[in-house]
Design a protein around this motif. Sequence first.
Motif, short mmCIF file in Angstrom:
data_model
loop_
_atom_site.label_atom_id
_atom_site.label_comp_id
_atom_site.label_asym_id
_atom_site.label_seq_id
_atom_site.Cartn_x
_atom_site.Cartn_y
_atom_site.Cartn_z
N SER A 222 0.73 -1.10 0.03
CA SER A 222 0.00 -0.07 -0.09
C SER A 222 0.92 1.14 0.06
O SER A 222 0.45 2.22 -0.54
N ILE A 223 1.99 1.21 0.56
CA ILE A 223 3.02 2.55 0.58
C ILE A 223 3.35 2.64 -1.00
O ILE A 223 3.52 3.97 -1.31
N PRO B 98 9.34 2.95 -4.74
CA PRO B 98 9.44 1.39 -4.20
C PRO B 98 10.21 1.61 -2.91
O PRO B 98 10.65 2.54 -2.39
N ILE B 99 9.89 0.38 -1.99
CA ILE B 99 10.23 0.36 -0.74
C ILE B 99 11.87 0.77 -0.45
O ILE B 99 12.17 1.33 0.04
N ALA B 100 12.51 0.20 -1.65
CA ALA B 100 13.95 0.40 -1.32
C ALA B 100 14.65 1.79 -1.62
O ALA B 100 15.34 2.43 -0.83
N LEU C 203 16.34 6.65 1.50
CA LEU C 203 16.13 8.04 2.08
C LEU C 203 16.22 8.04 3.65
O LEU C 203 16.97 8.92 4.11
N ILE C 204 15.75 7.02 4.22
CA ILE C 204 15.86 6.92 5.69
C ILE C 204 17.10 6.78 6.08
O ILE C 204 17.67 7.37 6.85
N ARG C 205 17.97 6.01 5.31
CA ARG C 205 19.14 5.63 5.67
C ARG C 205 20.16 6.95 5.35
O ARG C 205 21.20 7.05 5.82
N ALA D 240 5.71 2.39 9.84
CA ALA D 240 6.22 1.11 9.39
C ALA D 240 7.56 1.16 8.49
O ALA D 240 8.21 0.07 8.63
N LEU D 241 7.56 2.04 7.68
CA LEU D 241 8.98 2.18 6.77
C LEU D 241 10.10 2.03 7.96
O LEU D 241 11.22 1.57 7.80
N VAL D 242 10.01 3.31 8.86
CA VAL D 242 11.13 3.53 9.88
C VAL D 242 11.40 2.25 10.75
O VAL D 242 12.65 1.83 11.08
#
Length: 69
Positions: A13-14, A21-23, A28-30, A57-59
């Motif tokens: 859903s994200i 994409p999740i990657a 971005l988070i990293r 959820a992503l974090v």
Amino acid sequence: MTDSLQGAAYFPSIEKKYGRPIAEWKGLIRSSPLTEHMELVSWLKSEHGLGHGHANALVAHTLAEDKAK
């Protein structure tokens, strides 16, 4: 912990809602200078327009993945 507890259940859903994409989100988070969970969640919400649950959820998944390395 299982992937679903770490947020992976939200990934389809994200990707659909935000068009990345999740990657890419994990990258971005990293690459962020922020390191604390809630700082990163707030940043994703304010800078990238994610909802709280999706940002959380992503974090959670990314930090758990990095911790396991």
